[in-house]
Design an enzyme around this catalytic site. Structure first.
Site, PDB file in Angstrom:
ATOM      1  CB  SER A  50      -0.888   0.001   1.238  1.00 41.80           C
ATOM      2  OG  SER A  50      -1.424   1.302   1.430  1.00 41.80           O
ATOM      3  CD  GLU A  51      -1.909   3.936  -2.095  1.00 45.66           C
ATOM      4  OE1 GLU A  51      -1.676   2.705  -2.042  1.00 45.66           O
ATOM      5  OE2 GLU A  51      -2.907   4.408  -2.663  1.00 45.66           O
ATOM      6  CD  GLU A 102      -8.157 -13.057   1.728  1.00 47.78           C
ATOM      7  OE1 GLU A 102      -8.762 -12.896   2.803  1.00 47.78           O
ATOM      8  OE2 GLU A 102      -7.692 -14.137   1.350  1.00 47.78           O
ATOM      9  CB  CYS A 125     -10.366  -6.819   7.311  1.00 45.84           C
ATOM     10  SG  CYS A 125      -9.329  -8.133   7.957  1.00 45.84           S
ATOM     11  CD  GLU A 140     -14.297  -2.033   5.960  1.00 47.04           C
ATOM     12  OE1 GLU A 140     -13.972  -1.510   4.890  1.00 47.04           O
ATOM     13  OE2 GLU A 140     -13.769  -3.069   6.404  1.00 47.04           O
TER      14      GLU A 140
HETATM   15  P1  NAD Z   1      -7.619   0.100  -0.965  1.00 46.58           P
HETATM   16  O1  NAD Z   1      -8.626  -0.683  -1.747  1.00 46.58           O
HETATM   17  O2  NAD Z   1      -7.723   1.571  -0.973  1.00 46.58           O
HETATM   18  O3  NAD Z   1      -6.132  -0.247  -1.456  1.00 46.58           O
HETATM   19  C1  NAD Z   1      -5.631  -1.564  -1.451  1.00 46.58           C
HETATM   20  C2  NAD Z   1      -4.498  -1.678  -2.450  1.00 46.58           C
HETATM   21  O4  NAD Z   1      -5.029  -1.553  -3.782  1.00 46.58           O
HETATM   22  C3  NAD Z   1      -3.442  -0.587  -2.326  1.00 46.58           C
HETATM   23  O5  NAD Z   1      -2.171  -1.174  -2.487  1.00 46.58           O
HETATM   24  C4  NAD Z   1      -3.783   0.351  -3.464  1.00 46.58           C
HETATM   25  O6  NAD Z   1      -2.681   1.105  -3.931  1.00 46.58           O
HETATM   26  C5  NAD Z   1      -4.252  -0.620  -4.525  1.00 46.58           C
HETATM   27  N1  NAD Z   1      -5.110  -0.064  -5.571  1.00 46.58           N
HETATM   28  C6  NAD Z   1      -5.922   1.029  -5.523  1.00 46.58           C
HETATM   29  N2  NAD Z   1      -6.567   1.182  -6.703  1.00 46.58           N
HETATM   30  C7  NAD Z   1      -6.172   0.186  -7.508  1.00 46.58           C
HETATM   31  C8  NAD Z   1      -6.484  -0.206  -8.859  1.00 46.58           C
HETATM   32  N3  NAD Z   1      -7.372   0.474  -9.599  1.00 46.58           N
HETATM   33  N4  NAD Z   1      -5.888  -1.302  -9.374  1.00 46.58           N
HETATM   34  C9  NAD Z   1      -5.014  -2.024  -8.630  1.00 46.58           C
HETATM   35  N5  NAD Z   1      -4.661  -1.706  -7.376  1.00 46.58           N
HETATM   36  C10 NAD Z   1      -5.240  -0.620  -6.812  1.00 46.58           C
HETATM   37  O7  NAD Z   1      -7.693  -0.485   0.521  1.00 46.58           O
HETATM   38  P2  NAD Z   1      -6.867  -0.027   1.804  1.00 46.58           P
HETATM   39  O8  NAD Z   1      -7.367   1.290   2.279  1.00 46.58           O
HETATM   40  O9  NAD Z   1      -5.426  -0.208   1.572  1.00 46.58           O
HETATM   41  O10 NAD Z   1      -7.288  -1.164   2.844  1.00 46.58           O
HETATM   42  C11 NAD Z   1      -8.410  -1.082   3.666  1.00 46.58           C
HETATM   43  C12 NAD Z   1      -9.460  -2.083   3.242  1.00 46.58           C
HETATM   44  O11 NAD Z   1      -8.879  -3.392   3.191  1.00 46.58           O
HETATM   45  C13 NAD Z   1     -10.611  -2.186   4.212  1.00 46.58           C
HETATM   46  O12 NAD Z   1     -11.822  -2.268   3.495  1.00 46.58           O
HETATM   47  C14 NAD Z   1     -10.327  -3.497   4.956  1.00 46.58           C
HETATM   48  O13 NAD Z   1     -11.464  -4.091   5.505  1.00 46.58           O
HETATM   49  C15 NAD Z   1      -9.726  -4.316   3.861  1.00 46.58           C
HETATM   50  N6  NAD Z   1      -8.917  -5.414   4.411  1.00 46.58           N
HETATM   51  C16 NAD Z   1      -9.361  -6.699   4.246  1.00 46.58           C
HETATM   52  C17 NAD Z   1      -8.639  -7.746   4.786  1.00 46.58           C
HETATM   53  C18 NAD Z   1      -9.112  -9.169   4.644  1.00 46.58           C
HETATM   54  O14 NAD Z   1      -8.350 -10.068   4.966  1.00 46.58           O
HETATM   55  N7  NAD Z   1     -10.323  -9.428   4.195  1.00 46.58           N
HETATM   56  C19 NAD Z   1      -7.449  -7.487   5.490  1.00 46.58           C
HETATM   57  C20 NAD Z   1      -7.030  -6.170   5.627  1.00 46.58           C
HETATM   58  C21 NAD Z   1      -7.767  -5.141   5.067  1.00 46.58           C
END
Ligand code: NAD
Length: 456
Positions: free
Chosen positions: A156-157, A227, A261, A358
């Site tokens: 993640s950034e 996930e 999560c 959420e």
């Molecule tokens: P996010 O969706 O904003 O980002 C996740 C990742 O996706 C980052 O690395 C981001 O740079 C990348 N990304 C963003 N846009 C993209 C695109 N168009 N194509 C490809 N990659 C892209 O999520 P977040 O804020 O990093 O994480 C929080 C979320 O993650 C919450 O909803 C949380 O519940 C969930 N989470 C789920 C689990 C699980 O095991 N189910 C575990 C941890 C977090």
């Protein structure tokens, strides 16, 4: 350049070069070239490499925890807990890999044998979240590497420095740089990664991004795991130990400032103990120390992403407008960085965003219910399905309810708990696929059906 800020102070910490689309493409080609040799060295050699990675994590635990706290705002003790937790997960994978990945003979008759072989997928993309970067990254790259895959890893950034430390330690342990490539950047880098020739995409993040990824990857018929988030419910029955349940659930709702999560996001309490439970819950939350995440006694740190403060504010305003009672907190703190008070609402219902979307922050709604049927109906009134729990002294009653809840993990008298020995997966908008357990090793392979006939 990617600018990294400390969410607890708002101050800049570092600038890191981002991967350009050309670099992403070059890293993907290099991974494709390097993967066969990584598989060919054999499982024993790969186990040794990952064992060295584990030892390096343990040796550097303190500075790694300090970096995590600095870039995501997580209290230092919780950062240490996360890295220690990853050590336990690595131990599980190291112990199970040989038996799980071994070829399995399933038939031997009349000179014909049938064997299931497990080949690596090849090159996999690991797109990760910031809230538990060691856990959600490690759930993918550790078993993926053990199974013989090359990994293109996009941290993640908001957890970039941690991601770069992970890459450094893996390389020092003996994973060739082309077999594990960190790709620094935000969504655009993730999107560029999806466009490469990969054999699997393993994503952890929000539902909204998960939908975009499914759309981008769907027509290519490659393995896709998503996930995603949750709106995890718990029901406290009238026979529960009220004080113990309140303390456990306050921790489940507020740990990591609710940015898990599997945070407890909705609580349903039997009307007979509702008031006593609310009093004990609010008391417990009042005792949580909020502030500087580098301090040993801090329990609630900063909110990692500034835009989430708007989401929390909107949920508070919506709940208040619809008649909820604010018992604690309710506002952001007027100081540098991203801060939100631990917030507790009662008299909530499912018309409120607080009980549907959420929250991903230190905010919780507690709703009174008349009995098991109503609680079960409300627990299942969600698009999500990650975890759910029941607090009662009666195991049979808990199991009867939990067997009917739409959730990948269910808890009796506990919450917000993940075990490497059990599969981690979601229903509905919480995603598809799974990590952890032996299934979470096999998921990085594709089975080959061997039909072997001895010549006459
Ligand atoms: P996010 O969706 O904003 O980002 C996740 C990742 O996706 C980052 O690395 C981001 O740079 C990348 N990304 C963003 N846009 C993209 C695109 N168009 N194509 C490809 N990659 C892209 O999520 P977040 O804020 O990093 O994480 C929080 C979320 O993650 C919450 O909803 C949380 O519940 C969930 N989470 C789920 C689990 C699980 O095991 N189910 C575990 C941890 C977090």
């Amino acid at each position: 350049m990617l600018e990294i800020h400390n969410p607890a102070t708002g101050e800049p910490i570092a600038e890191v070069p981002q991967a350009t689309p050309e670099i992403v493409a070059e890293r993907a080609r290099a991974a494709r070239r390097a993967q066969p040799a990584w598989f060919a060295i054999g499982l024993d050699a790969r186990l040794q490499v990952l064992q060295r990675f584990r030892a390096a994590l343990a040796a550097e635990l303190e500075p790694l925890a300090a970096t995590l706290t600095q870039e995501v705002g997580k209290p230092i003790r919780q950062s240490r807990n996360e890295i220690s937790g990853l050590l336990g997960r690595i131990d599980f994978f190291l112990a199970q890999a040989a038996a799980t990945l071994a070829p399995q003979q399933v038939f031997d008759e009349g000179g014909t044998r049938e064997v299931i072989g497990l080949d690596p997928l090849g090159v996999v993309a690991n797109i990760s979240a910031w809230n538990y970067p060691y856990f959600v990254g490690g759930n993918v790259f550790v078993p993926a590497l053990l199974a013989g895959n090359a990994v293109l890893y996009k941290p993640s950034e908001f957890a970039t420095l941690t991601g770069l430390h992970i890459a450094r330690l893996l390389h020092q342990a003996g994973v060739p740089p082309d077999v594990f490539s960190p790709l620094v950047g935000g969504g655009a880098v993730g999107a560029a990664l999806l466009a490469q020739d990969v054999d699997g995409v393993f994503f952890t993040g929000s539902h909204a991004t998960g939908v975009k990824i499914a759309q981008a990857v769907g027509p290519r018929f490659i393995k896709l795991q998503l996930e995603l988030g949750g709106k995890d419910p718990t029901y406290v029955c009238e026979d529960a130990d009220v004080q113990a349940a309140a303390e456990s659930l306050a921790d489940g709702a507020m740990y990591n400032a609710g940015q898990s999560c599997c945070s407890v996001e909705r609580i349903y309490v039997h009307e007979r103990i509702h008031d006593a439970f609310v009093a004990a819950f609010v008391d417990t939350v009042r005792g949580f120390k909020l502030g500087d995440p580098t301090r040993e006694d801090t329990y609630i740190g900063a909110i990692t992403r500034a835009p989430q403060l708007d989401v929390l504010e909107a949920q508070v305003a919506d709940a208040e407008a619809k008649g909820a009672t604010l018992r604690l907190g309710g506002a952001r703190l007027a100081k540098p960085g991203n801060w939100f008070e631990p917030t507790v609402f009662t008299e909530v219902d499912h018309t409120m965003a607080l009980m549907r979307e959420e929250s991903f922050g230190p905010i919780i709604g507690i709703q009174k219910v008349g009995g098991d049927a109503e609680a079960l109906m409300l627990m299942n009134d969600t698009r999500y399905g990650l975890t759910a729990g029941v607090y009662t002294r009666d195991e049979a009653r808990a199991k009867a309810i939990l067997a009917r809840v739409n959730a990948g993990s269910v808890y009796w008298n506990c919450c917000d708990r993940v075990s490497p020995r059990l599969p981690w997966s979601g229903h509905g908008d919480s995603g598809v696929g799974l990590t952890l357990s032996t299934y979470g090793i096999q998921t990085f392979t594709r089975p080959r059906a061997w039909h072997l006939r001895q010549p006459g």
